[in-house]
Design an enzyme around this catalytic site. Structure first.
Site, PDB file in Angstrom:
ATOM      1  N   GLU A   1       4.169  -9.037  15.349  1.00  0.00           N
ATOM      2  CA  GLU A   1       3.552  -9.498  16.591  1.00  0.00           C
ATOM      3  C   GLU A   1       3.591 -11.029  16.636  1.00  0.00           C
ATOM      4  OE1 GLU A   1      -0.228  -7.739  17.145  1.00  0.00           O
ATOM      5  OE2 GLU A   1      -0.414  -8.468  19.206  1.00  0.00           O
TER       6      GLU A   1
ATOM      7  N   ARG B   1       0.818  -1.217   0.000  1.00  0.00           N
ATOM      8  CA  ARG B   1       0.000   0.000   0.000  1.00  0.00           C
ATOM      9  C   ARG B   1       0.848   1.262   0.000  1.00  0.00           C
ATOM     10  NH1 ARG B   1      -3.528  -1.736   4.726  1.00  0.00           N
ATOM     11  NH2 ARG B   1      -2.261  -3.610   4.619  1.00  0.00           N
TER      12      ARG B   1
HETATM   13  P1  AMP Z   1       3.682  -1.505  11.683  1.00  0.00           P
HETATM   14  O1  AMP Z   1       4.916  -2.125  11.105  1.00  0.00           O
HETATM   15  O2  AMP Z   1       3.232  -2.185  12.951  1.00  0.00           O
HETATM   16  O3  AMP Z   1       3.804  -0.009  11.841  1.00  0.00           O
HETATM   17  O4  AMP Z   1       2.495  -1.801  10.670  1.00  0.00           O
HETATM   18  C1  AMP Z   1       2.349  -1.030   9.535  1.00  0.00           C
HETATM   19  C2  AMP Z   1       1.931  -1.837   8.346  1.00  0.00           C
HETATM   20  O5  AMP Z   1       0.936  -2.813   8.645  1.00  0.00           O
HETATM   21  C3  AMP Z   1       1.361  -0.875   7.344  1.00  0.00           C
HETATM   22  O6  AMP Z   1       2.015  -1.105   6.109  1.00  0.00           O
HETATM   23  C4  AMP Z   1      -0.119  -1.185   7.308  1.00  0.00           C
HETATM   24  O7  AMP Z   1      -0.516  -1.305   5.979  1.00  0.00           O
HETATM   25  C5  AMP Z   1      -0.321  -2.483   8.087  1.00  0.00           C
HETATM   26  N1  AMP Z   1      -1.254  -2.347   9.229  1.00  0.00           N
HETATM   27  C6  AMP Z   1      -0.951  -2.499  10.542  1.00  0.00           C
HETATM   28  N2  AMP Z   1      -2.007  -2.334  11.343  1.00  0.00           N
HETATM   29  C7  AMP Z   1      -3.043  -2.053  10.536  1.00  0.00           C
HETATM   30  C8  AMP Z   1      -4.448  -1.742  10.743  1.00  0.00           C
HETATM   31  N3  AMP Z   1      -4.996  -1.696  11.981  1.00  0.00           N
HETATM   32  N4  AMP Z   1      -5.217  -1.489   9.662  1.00  0.00           N
HETATM   33  C9  AMP Z   1      -4.676  -1.518   8.419  1.00  0.00           C
HETATM   34  N5  AMP Z   1      -3.386  -1.800   8.143  1.00  0.00           N
HETATM   35  C10 AMP Z   1      -2.571  -2.062   9.172  1.00  0.00           C
END
Ligand code: AMP
Length: 178
Positions: free
Chosen positions: A98, A61
């Site tokens: 996670e 995305r």
């Molecule tokens: P992080 O590495 O934990 O910051 O997660 C970010 C990535 O995971 C992004 O590229 C988002 O597209 C996806 N992502 C994580 N949590 C969500 C959520 N609640 N809704 C949509 N996409 C998410």
């Protein structure tokens, strides 16, 4: 369109991809022409103000928004890819999720030494993805001083973690909780 108008275009899907997660779905935002255009203009303004000379976006995305921002500013786009996609020797890094782990890879030759790259992605949650992309791009010689997200989930702490490693963070909208 205001950030509040754009926030109203994001669809929230409960319990996806697993129970307890509120999935913030940008499909409904980008299917609106005015919504997509306004989101890209806001992110581009943030990257321009940060002095970006190139944009990096994370598969998948981050490609949608990052490539559009780069084209809007007339600067290059550097794709940060999922593993096994690039046909050349890559620079890669594993990172913990996670549950389990993932990996990002870049073409180190795509980074021009001293490039000032802004990272663009749809959403920052824990920051693991953006921090890994930052470390990879820094290893390849880029300066990363800024990241811009359509959505920040502040309660998950990712933006704070990025700021702790010297990155200014912008977002268009925030959703409380996770
Ligand atoms: P992080 O590495 O934990 O910051 O997660 C970010 C990535 O995971 C992004 O590229 C988002 O597209 C996806 N992502 C994580 N949590 C969500 C959520 N609640 N809704 C949509 N996409 C998410």
């Amino acid at each position: 369109m205001s950030p509040a108008d754009l926030k109203a275009l994001v669809r929230t899907v409960p319990d996806f991809p697993e129970p307890g997660i509120q999935f913030r779905d940008i499909t409904t935002l980008i299917s609106s022409g005015p919504g997509f255009a306004a989101s890209v203009r806001l992110l581009a303004g943030q990257a321009k103000a940060a002095g970006a000379s190139a944009i990096a976006g994370m598969e998948a995305r981050g490609f949608i928004f990052g490539a559009a921002v780069a084209a809007e500013l007339g600067i290059g786009f550097l794709p940060v890819r999922k593993p096994g996609k690039l046909p050349i020797a890559t620079l890669g890094m594993d990172y913990a999720l996670e549950y389990g782990s993932d990996r990002l890879e870049i073409d180190p030759g795509a980074v021009v030494e001293g490039d000032r790259i802004s990272i663009v992605d749809d959403l920052i949650a824990t920051g693991g993805t953006a921090i890994t992309a930052t470390e990879l791009l820094r290893q390849a010689g880029a300066q990363i001083a800024h990241a811009a997200f359509v959505i920040d989930l502040p309660d998950l702490g990712g933006a704070t973690r990025l700021r702790d490693i010297g990155i200014a963070v912008d977002s268009i909208m925030q959703f409380e909780g996770d």
